[in-house]
Write a protein that holds these residues in place. Sequence first.
Motif, short mmCIF file in Angstrom:
data_model
loop_
_atom_site.label_atom_id
_atom_site.label_comp_id
_atom_site.label_asym_id
_atom_site.label_seq_id
_atom_site.Cartn_x
_atom_site.Cartn_y
_atom_site.Cartn_z
N GLN A 52 0.83 -1.21 0.00
CA GLN A 52 0.00 0.00 0.00
C GLN A 52 0.86 1.25 0.00
O GLN A 52 0.55 2.24 -0.68
CB GLN A 52 -0.91 0.01 1.23
CG GLN A 52 -1.77 1.26 1.35
CD GLN A 52 -2.80 1.18 2.45
OE1 GLN A 52 -4.00 1.15 2.19
NE2 GLN A 52 -2.35 1.13 3.69
N SER B 85 -5.56 -0.46 -4.68
CA SER B 85 -6.37 -1.66 -4.49
C SER B 85 -5.76 -2.85 -5.22
O SER B 85 -5.70 -3.96 -4.67
CB SER B 85 -7.81 -1.41 -4.97
OG SER B 85 -7.85 -1.11 -6.35
N THR C 120 -2.52 -3.99 -3.25
CA THR C 120 -2.77 -4.61 -1.94
C THR C 120 -3.51 -5.94 -2.08
O THR C 120 -3.21 -6.89 -1.35
CB THR C 120 -3.55 -3.66 -1.03
OG1 THR C 120 -4.74 -3.22 -1.71
CG2 THR C 120 -2.73 -2.44 -0.67
N ILE C 121 -4.46 -6.00 -2.99
CA ILE C 121 -5.19 -7.27 -3.18
C ILE C 121 -4.24 -8.34 -3.73
O ILE C 121 -4.24 -9.49 -3.27
CB ILE C 121 -6.38 -7.07 -4.13
CG1 ILE C 121 -7.44 -6.19 -3.48
CG2 ILE C 121 -7.01 -8.43 -4.51
CD1 ILE C 121 -8.58 -5.77 -4.39
N SER D 288 -8.26 -5.18 1.74
CA SER D 288 -7.76 -4.03 0.98
C SER D 288 -8.64 -2.81 1.15
O SER D 288 -8.15 -1.69 1.40
CB SER D 288 -7.66 -4.39 -0.50
OG SER D 288 -7.34 -3.25 -1.28
#
Length: 283
Positions: A166, A177, A180-181, A198
Amino acid sequence: MSYLMSILMGLIQGVAEFLPISSSGHLALFQAFFGMEDVEANHMFFTVLLHFGTLISVCVVYWRDILDMIREFFLGIAALCGRRDTGVTPPPARRLVLLIIVATLPLFVMVFLNDAISTLFANPILVSCALMATGFVLYFSDRMAKGHKTAKNATVVDALIVGCGQALAVIPGLSRSGTTISVGMMRGFDRAFAVRFSFLMSLPAVLGANILEIKDAVAAGFPMEELPVYLVGVAVSAVVGYFAIRLVKSLSDKGKFGKFAYYCWAVGLGSLIAGIVKFGILA
């Protein structure tokens, strides 16, 4: 600012904030190619409000999780103050609070690099390359083995690594997003939990960033006559953001998260070529 511009910026914010295509990258490219620099400079408070609009989207979609986390946060503090050690494993919502706190820590390092990062927004070539890098991250995310970690068994190290992703995604063009996902799935997160984690971890991140910007926004002035126009943009970002979150959850569950890779490649390559032509980078 016109209502049309307000709606356009609300649409961009709502779509790009949650779809893994980098809202910061899109706004930077729009500013570079369509002369929108004056919008952010003259309407700084509006840009802050747009982010709060997307925060509303997250709160609406995950309101049950948020209420559980708030309750468990205070129960956890009470347990620590009471020094009660019953040997019982903390409930998932309490562990989720801890994981999100840990995942937010790397962002504090980026505060000291804020000025350097801000200069990157004026470089459409770098933003274009970062968008294409996001495409590769998304493409390979769907090809990872399915994980099974959730709030019950994800570790502090897992959360810290996702938090580092992030922090890295503050670079314009890298999707917060998407990064992080994808990092979550690399760490063995269940797909649904990776998406949920996330978006929930975006709450303190986006809220903290906007608190830091409020001082400058207020100093820049808040024209009351623009309030109706601003509110239209905020409403658009909130509504569009809600459906964007739903779309990401659906595609991730179906293992089609990487479909966004082709879009990032197309926009990144197109803007890279346009940047070279317009700004004469190779001249």
